[in-house]
Motif scaffolding. Structure first.
Motif, PDB file in Angstrom:
ATOM      1  N   LYS A   1       0.933  -1.237   0.103  1.00 32.97           N
ATOM      2  CA  LYS A   1      -0.012   0.070  -0.007  1.00 32.97           C
ATOM      3  C   LYS A   1       0.681   1.277   0.031  1.00 32.97           C
ATOM      4  O   LYS A   1       0.317   2.402   0.288  1.00 32.97           O
ATOM      5  CB  LYS A   1      -0.960  -0.117   1.095  1.00 32.97           C
ATOM      6  CG  LYS A   1      -1.973  -1.001   1.297  1.00 32.97           C
ATOM      7  CD  LYS A   1      -3.113  -0.997   0.442  1.00 32.97           C
ATOM      8  CE  LYS A   1      -4.083  -1.984   0.772  1.00 32.97           C
ATOM      9  NZ  LYS A   1      -5.585  -1.586   0.156  1.00 32.97           N
ATOM     10  N   ASN A   2       2.092   1.294  -0.059  1.00 32.23           N
ATOM     11  CA  ASN A   2       3.061   2.160  -0.217  1.00 32.23           C
ATOM     12  C   ASN A   2       2.994   3.257   1.024  1.00 32.23           C
ATOM     13  O   ASN A   2       2.917   4.295   0.960  1.00 32.23           O
ATOM     14  CB  ASN A   2       3.067   3.066  -1.568  1.00 32.23           C
ATOM     15  CG  ASN A   2       3.663   2.137  -2.455  1.00 32.23           C
ATOM     16  OD1 ASN A   2       4.529   1.496  -2.594  1.00 32.23           O
ATOM     17  ND2 ASN A   2       2.674   2.201  -3.736  1.00 32.23           N
ATOM     18  N   LEU A   3       2.791   2.509   2.348  1.00 34.53           N
ATOM     19  CA  LEU A   3       2.624   3.487   3.597  1.00 34.53           C
ATOM     20  C   LEU A   3       4.064   3.660   4.180  1.00 34.53           C
ATOM     21  O   LEU A   3       4.207   3.517   5.305  1.00 34.53           O
ATOM     22  CB  LEU A   3       1.910   2.506   4.543  1.00 34.53           C
ATOM     23  CG  LEU A   3       0.639   1.936   4.036  1.00 34.53           C
ATOM     24  CD1 LEU A   3      -0.167   1.015   4.892  1.00 34.53           C
ATOM     25  CD2 LEU A   3      -0.258   3.141   3.403  1.00 34.53           C
ATOM     26  N   HIS A   4       4.825   4.241   3.238  1.00 33.89           N
ATOM     27  CA  HIS A   4       6.300   4.631   3.866  1.00 33.89           C
ATOM     28  C   HIS A   4       6.812   5.887   3.144  1.00 33.89           C
ATOM     29  O   HIS A   4       5.944   6.329   2.295  1.00 33.89           O
ATOM     30  CB  HIS A   4       7.199   3.292   3.356  1.00 33.89           C
ATOM     31  CG  HIS A   4       7.094   3.035   1.861  1.00 33.89           C
ATOM     32  ND1 HIS A   4       7.921   3.872   1.029  1.00 33.89           N
ATOM     33  CD2 HIS A   4       6.711   2.254   1.235  1.00 33.89           C
ATOM     34  CE1 HIS A   4       7.827   3.316  -0.238  1.00 33.89           C
ATOM     35  NE2 HIS A   4       6.947   2.438   0.041  1.00 33.89           N
ATOM     36  N   ASP A   5       7.778   6.192   3.767  1.00 38.32           N
ATOM     37  CA  ASP A   5       8.521   7.571   3.540  1.00 38.32           C
ATOM     38  C   ASP A   5       9.689   7.264   2.759  1.00 38.32           C
ATOM     39  O   ASP A   5      10.757   8.368   2.905  1.00 38.32           O
ATOM     40  CB  ASP A   5       8.614   8.404   4.527  1.00 38.32           C
ATOM     41  CG  ASP A   5       7.191   8.765   5.116  1.00 38.32           C
ATOM     42  OD1 ASP A   5       6.147   8.869   4.489  1.00 38.32           O
ATOM     43  OD2 ASP A   5       7.262   8.893   6.464  1.00 38.32           O
ATOM     44  N   GLY A   6       9.826   6.252   1.941  1.00 38.68           N
ATOM     45  CA  GLY A   6      11.363   5.874   1.311  1.00 38.68           C
ATOM     46  C   GLY A   6      12.029   4.902   1.981  1.00 38.68           C
ATOM     47  O   GLY A   6      11.375   3.930   2.717  1.00 38.68           O
TER      48      GLY A   6
END
Length: 176
Positions: A46-51
């Motif tokens: 879900k791309n729940l990250h900041d890199g």
């Protein structure tokens, strides 16, 4: 207050990487029909990250995005959450917090076989030695819901799943 209005409990299974969280959660979900929420997988899909963190070779999870993503599921209940941290989740989400612990010699071999090395390996071994996750759980949740369980071998995992399955089967919503 944990359990407020839920008909099924929520369990958090935490511990240093390679202590058996995902195996335990998968088996527990199968035994109890709880939904297994693997936080690491969810963050990726879900791309729940900041890199990306170059030093530790992992995603930098955005805790707020993650909590927003799973909030409705948690309020409904019936979840077993699998993650190596615990202090950012709302306290009222969980009815039981399990901290899996593994002897350092066993943990070192597991981490090494997964390709952990350098600072990432050292950091995780030190976390286990100093019981960082157990202390984090104890400072974040009520003492009566936090339980440490040994997870050194298949027999430990089987015993832990049986213990937790019995707990789930005897759990009752608050006020019932």
């Amino acid at each position: 207050m944990a359990g407020g209005g839920r008909m099924r409990p929520n369990i958090l299974v935490t511990g240093t990487p390679c202590t058996g969280k995902t195996t335990t959660c998968s088996l527990l979900a199968d035994a109890t029909q709880l939904r297994h929420i693997n936080v690491g997988d969810l963050v990726k899909t879900k791309n729940l990250h900041d890199g990306w963190d170059e030093e530790f070779e992992c995603q930098i999870m955005n805790e707020e995005l993650l909590c927003d993503e799973i909030e409705d599921m948690m309020e409904d209940g019936g979840n077993v959450v699998d993650y190596h941290g615990c202090d950012f989740f709302p306290e009222h989400w969980f009815d039981r917090v399990v901290v899996l612990q593994t002897d350092n010699s066993v943990l070192y071999d597991r981490l090494s076989s997964r390709g952990y090395m350098g600072a990432k390996l050292t950091n995780n071994i030190e976390c286990e030695i100093f019981q960082v996750l157990l202390e984090e759980a104890r400072s974040s949740y009520a003492a009566d819901i936090v339980i440490p369980l040994q997870s050194n071998c298949v027999e430990d995992i089987s015993s832990n799943v049986a213990t937790l399955t019995n707990w789930v089967n005897s759990w009752r919503p608050v006020g019932s």
